[in-house]
Design a protein around this motif. Sequence first.
Motif, PDB file in Angstrom:
ATOM      1  N   ARG A  51       1.039  17.308  -8.854  1.00  0.00           N
ATOM      2  CA  ARG A  51       0.408  16.464  -9.857  1.00  0.00           C
ATOM      3  C   ARG A  51       1.255  15.212 -10.092  1.00  0.00           C
ATOM      4  O   ARG A  51       1.364  14.718 -11.197  1.00  0.00           O
ATOM      5  CB  ARG A  51       0.219  17.244 -11.163  1.00  0.00           C
ATOM      6  CG  ARG A  51      -0.935  18.241 -11.100  1.00  0.00           C
ATOM      7  CD  ARG A  51      -2.265  17.503 -10.908  1.00  0.00           C
ATOM      8  NE  ARG A  51      -3.414  18.394 -10.899  1.00  0.00           N
ATOM      9  CZ  ARG A  51      -3.996  18.838  -9.814  1.00  0.00           C
ATOM     10  NH1 ARG A  51      -3.521  18.501  -8.628  1.00  0.00           N
ATOM     11  NH2 ARG A  51      -5.055  19.617  -9.888  1.00  0.00           N
ATOM     12  N   LEU A  52       1.857  14.723  -9.018  1.00  0.00           N
ATOM     13  CA  LEU A  52       2.618  13.487  -9.094  1.00  0.00           C
ATOM     14  C   LEU A  52       1.760  12.345  -8.568  1.00  0.00           C
ATOM     15  O   LEU A  52       1.268  12.394  -7.439  1.00  0.00           O
ATOM     16  CB  LEU A  52       3.913  13.574  -8.282  1.00  0.00           C
ATOM     17  CG  LEU A  52       4.970  14.580  -8.750  1.00  0.00           C
ATOM     18  CD1 LEU A  52       6.187  14.511  -7.835  1.00  0.00           C
ATOM     19  CD2 LEU A  52       5.364  14.314 -10.191  1.00  0.00           C
ATOM     20  N   LEU A  53       1.576  11.326  -9.386  1.00  0.00           N
ATOM     21  CA  LEU A  53       0.846  10.142  -8.965  1.00  0.00           C
ATOM     22  C   LEU A  53       1.852   9.093  -8.516  1.00  0.00           C
ATOM     23  O   LEU A  53       2.692   8.637  -9.291  1.00  0.00           O
ATOM     24  CB  LEU A  53       0.004   9.591 -10.115  1.00  0.00           C
ATOM     25  CG  LEU A  53      -0.795   8.322  -9.775  1.00  0.00           C
ATOM     26  CD1 LEU A  53      -1.965   8.656  -8.856  1.00  0.00           C
ATOM     27  CD2 LEU A  53      -1.283   7.623 -11.040  1.00  0.00           C
ATOM     28  N   TRP A  54       1.762   8.703  -7.243  1.00  0.00           N
ATOM     29  CA  TRP A  54       2.666   7.708  -6.668  1.00  0.00           C
ATOM     30  C   TRP A  54       2.004   6.341  -6.742  1.00  0.00           C
ATOM     31  O   TRP A  54       0.815   6.194  -6.428  1.00  0.00           O
ATOM     32  CB  TRP A  54       2.989   8.054  -5.216  1.00  0.00           C
ATOM     33  CG  TRP A  54       3.790   9.310  -5.057  1.00  0.00           C
ATOM     34  CD1 TRP A  54       3.348  10.596  -5.192  1.00  0.00           C
ATOM     35  CD2 TRP A  54       5.175   9.402  -4.723  1.00  0.00           C
ATOM     36  NE1 TRP A  54       4.367  11.481  -4.968  1.00  0.00           N
ATOM     37  CE2 TRP A  54       5.506  10.781  -4.678  1.00  0.00           C
ATOM     38  CE3 TRP A  54       6.172   8.464  -4.460  1.00  0.00           C
ATOM     39  CZ2 TRP A  54       6.788  11.229  -4.372  1.00  0.00           C
ATOM     40  CZ3 TRP A  54       7.448   8.908  -4.149  1.00  0.00           C
ATOM     41  CH2 TRP A  54       7.747  10.276  -4.112  1.00  0.00           C
ATOM     42  N   MET A  55       2.781   5.327  -7.127  1.00  0.00           N
ATOM     43  CA  MET A  55       2.267   3.966  -7.273  1.00  0.00           C
ATOM     44  C   MET A  55       3.219   2.991  -6.590  1.00  0.00           C
ATOM     45  O   MET A  55       4.423   3.217  -6.549  1.00  0.00           O
ATOM     46  CB  MET A  55       2.151   3.595  -8.759  1.00  0.00           C
ATOM     47  CG  MET A  55       1.378   4.587  -9.605  1.00  0.00           C
ATOM     48  SD  MET A  55       1.528   4.206 -11.379  1.00  0.00           S
ATOM     49  CE  MET A  55       3.258   4.654 -11.650  1.00  0.00           C
ATOM     50  N   VAL A  56       2.650   1.906  -6.085  1.00  0.00           N
ATOM     51  CA  VAL A  56       3.479   0.857  -5.517  1.00  0.00           C
ATOM     52  C   VAL A  56       2.973  -0.481  -6.027  1.00  0.00           C
ATOM     53  O   VAL A  56       1.770  -0.667  -6.267  1.00  0.00           O
ATOM     54  CB  VAL A  56       3.473   0.899  -3.971  1.00  0.00           C
ATOM     55  CG1 VAL A  56       2.113   0.510  -3.407  1.00  0.00           C
ATOM     56  CG2 VAL A  56       4.560  -0.003  -3.387  1.00  0.00           C
TER      57      VAL A  56
ATOM     58  N   LEU B 297       0.848  -1.200   0.000  1.00  0.00           N
ATOM     59  CA  LEU B 297       0.000   0.000   0.000  1.00  0.00           C
ATOM     60  C   LEU B 297       0.875   1.239   0.000  1.00  0.00           C
ATOM     61  O   LEU B 297       2.000   1.219   0.514  1.00  0.00           O
ATOM     62  CB  LEU B 297      -0.906   0.018   1.231  1.00  0.00           C
ATOM     63  CG  LEU B 297      -1.805  -1.201   1.474  1.00  0.00           C
ATOM     64  CD1 LEU B 297      -2.539  -1.047   2.797  1.00  0.00           C
ATOM     65  CD2 LEU B 297      -2.789  -1.386   0.327  1.00  0.00           C
ATOM     66  N   ILE B 298       0.346   2.330  -0.559  1.00  0.00           N
ATOM     67  CA  ILE B 298       1.079   3.599  -0.554  1.00  0.00           C
ATOM     68  C   ILE B 298       0.117   4.732  -0.223  1.00  0.00           C
ATOM     69  O   ILE B 298      -1.065   4.701  -0.592  1.00  0.00           O
ATOM     70  CB  ILE B 298       1.768   3.853  -1.917  1.00  0.00           C
ATOM     71  CG1 ILE B 298       2.760   5.022  -1.803  1.00  0.00           C
ATOM     72  CG2 ILE B 298       0.751   4.098  -3.029  1.00  0.00           C
ATOM     73  CD1 ILE B 298       3.705   5.129  -2.993  1.00  0.00           C
TER      74      ILE B 298
ATOM     75  N   ILE C 130      -2.316   3.211  -5.338  1.00  0.00           N
ATOM     76  CA  ILE C 130      -1.898   4.491  -5.920  1.00  0.00           C
ATOM     77  C   ILE C 130      -2.334   5.624  -4.998  1.00  0.00           C
ATOM     78  O   ILE C 130      -3.300   5.493  -4.239  1.00  0.00           O
ATOM     79  CB  ILE C 130      -2.477   4.695  -7.341  1.00  0.00           C
ATOM     80  CG1 ILE C 130      -4.012   4.614  -7.317  1.00  0.00           C
ATOM     81  CG2 ILE C 130      -1.907   3.666  -8.304  1.00  0.00           C
ATOM     82  CD1 ILE C 130      -4.664   4.842  -8.684  1.00  0.00           C
ATOM     83  N   SER C 131      -1.617   6.753  -5.061  1.00  0.00           N
ATOM     84  CA  SER C 131      -1.928   7.882  -4.188  1.00  0.00           C
ATOM     85  C   SER C 131      -1.423   9.179  -4.815  1.00  0.00           C
ATOM     86  O   SER C 131      -0.437   9.179  -5.562  1.00  0.00           O
ATOM     87  CB  SER C 131      -1.287   7.686  -2.809  1.00  0.00           C
ATOM     88  OG  SER C 131      -1.641   8.720  -1.914  1.00  0.00           O
TER      89      SER C 131
ATOM     90  N   THR D 142       3.506   0.381   2.957  1.00  0.00           N
ATOM     91  CA  THR D 142       3.481  -0.822   3.781  1.00  0.00           C
ATOM     92  C   THR D 142       3.563  -2.042   2.875  1.00  0.00           C
ATOM     93  O   THR D 142       2.999  -2.067   1.782  1.00  0.00           O
ATOM     94  CB  THR D 142       2.192  -0.936   4.619  1.00  0.00           C
ATOM     95  OG1 THR D 142       1.064  -1.097   3.756  1.00  0.00           O
ATOM     96  CG2 THR D 142       2.006   0.291   5.473  1.00  0.00           C
ATOM     97  N   VAL D 143       4.295  -3.038   3.332  1.00  0.00           N
ATOM     98  CA  VAL D 143       4.312  -4.350   2.682  1.00  0.00           C
ATOM     99  C   VAL D 143       4.436  -5.377   3.789  1.00  0.00           C
ATOM    100  O   VAL D 143       5.385  -5.340   4.582  1.00  0.00           O
ATOM    101  CB  VAL D 143       5.432  -4.460   1.625  1.00  0.00           C
ATOM    102  CG1 VAL D 143       6.796  -4.173   2.216  1.00  0.00           C
ATOM    103  CG2 VAL D 143       5.401  -5.809   0.935  1.00  0.00           C
ATOM    104  N   GLY D 144       3.441  -6.247   3.907  1.00  0.00           N
ATOM    105  CA  GLY D 144       3.377  -7.128   5.063  1.00  0.00           C
ATOM    106  C   GLY D 144       3.165  -6.307   6.329  1.00  0.00           C
ATOM    107  O   GLY D 144       2.338  -5.407   6.372  1.00  0.00           O
ATOM    108  N   SER D 145       3.938  -6.601   7.355  1.00  0.00           N
ATOM    109  CA  SER D 145       3.819  -5.872   8.620  1.00  0.00           C
ATOM    110  C   SER D 145       4.715  -4.645   8.680  1.00  0.00           C
ATOM    111  O   SER D 145       4.721  -3.921   9.673  1.00  0.00           O
ATOM    112  CB  SER D 145       4.174  -6.806   9.784  1.00  0.00           C
ATOM    113  OG  SER D 145       5.526  -7.237   9.668  1.00  0.00           O
TER     114      SER D 145
END
Length: 425
Positions: free
Chosen positions: A326-331, A22-23, A319-320, A35-38
């Motif tokens: 105007r920057l789209l952050w993705m994970v 998640l981002i 995504i966030s 976050t990834v896992g805990s």
Amino acid sequence: MEESHIEEGESQNKLLEVAPALISVHPSQESVAVTVGSDLRVFDLIENQPVTLVDESDGSPHKDSVRAISYGASGKLFVSAGDDKLVKIWSAESWRCLNTISSEKRVSAVAISGNDSHVCYADKFGVVWVVELDGISEGHQVLPSKKGAPLLSHYCSIITSLEFSPDGRYILSADRDFKIRVTVFPKEPLQGAHEIQSFCLGHTEFVTCIAFVCNPELAQGYLMSGSGDSTVRLWDITSGSLLDTCEVSTMAGQIESNESEPVQVTVTDICAIPNTCSAAVSIQSFQGILLLSCDLSAHSLSLTKVVKIPGESFIPTSISLSTSTRLLWMVSGASNGSNHPGYSRVRVISCIEAEPSSVLEDEQIPGGTKLLEKLQGKVSIEESVMSAAAEAVRAAMSSLLMKKQYSDEKREFRKRTRNDKKTTN
């Protein structure tokens, strides 16, 4: 024989409970959290350095997979929650844990009210709880432990997303059973929310995400929702009316089966672009994002852009977007604690709604390699790892959210062995 068969099946389902990465980006892009896992990782973009989290409750932020994270609209608060049944409220300035709330069940969604007065969280049993913050954002001191009060319930349906309306009048809750509930947020939330404004009904599979699109002409905005039925839908929440439906897999024109027939895919996330009537959308198995636009006068949705991520197997799991850039952050990434290590891949798209928009190279991302090393676990992530993570998320989402069908015999067995039916010696 029956009992061992069921235990084996449930054990396999448990192994599939993979947590997608998640981002979340600070509203003014002062920090970014992944976050990834805990593992909760935060990078300070103002100081250009990793953040050290301070949690005096038990020494570690989370002990199991984090399922929900969110910044408050003011940027003062940050909330994380998940499978360890803990909801942690952080100062997004000092990154000290201000309060830890223990939930009775695992937590699936969180939301912070627009004035930072309340945090709401949903559990796996379909109950939404509310915590009163009492000016917690005005200081950085750790407050006495609080308990959540029941606000509303979806009655045994997993709640997948929580969102406050832009004017704060409503709290919206989406669930596995295809529905979105619009509830009037009461003046005394600790007494429960008893007035339902509407239900938004029309999805034919689990609802995964909701977001408001609005502009100065329409402060209340319209609601966009994504689902496992391959659609993004537009709603008037006051009446619960369905205004339009967009078949995203068909419109993207990229996801087809070997028989050249459209494959039903899941919309994994929606991110509204502030002060516009547009939203970025990520979908399962698609290496990029879609930009959808809402025509306020015509009450319609249309696809305005497809942005592909070149050169690697990058399929966004979250995504966030901040309100100030105007920057789209993705994970992209996933973890189940064993088979899939806690690696994530972060990418950024600039000027998402403008022409042309571009996917930034790693060195162009704010924070550069220092940020990537913190948020990804390491700077370089093998493509095979990311491909495995993408497949794990797809399988896990289907296992978690698609309603399971049981035979009459198995259903009766499950009823007899429910925890609340067991006797203690």
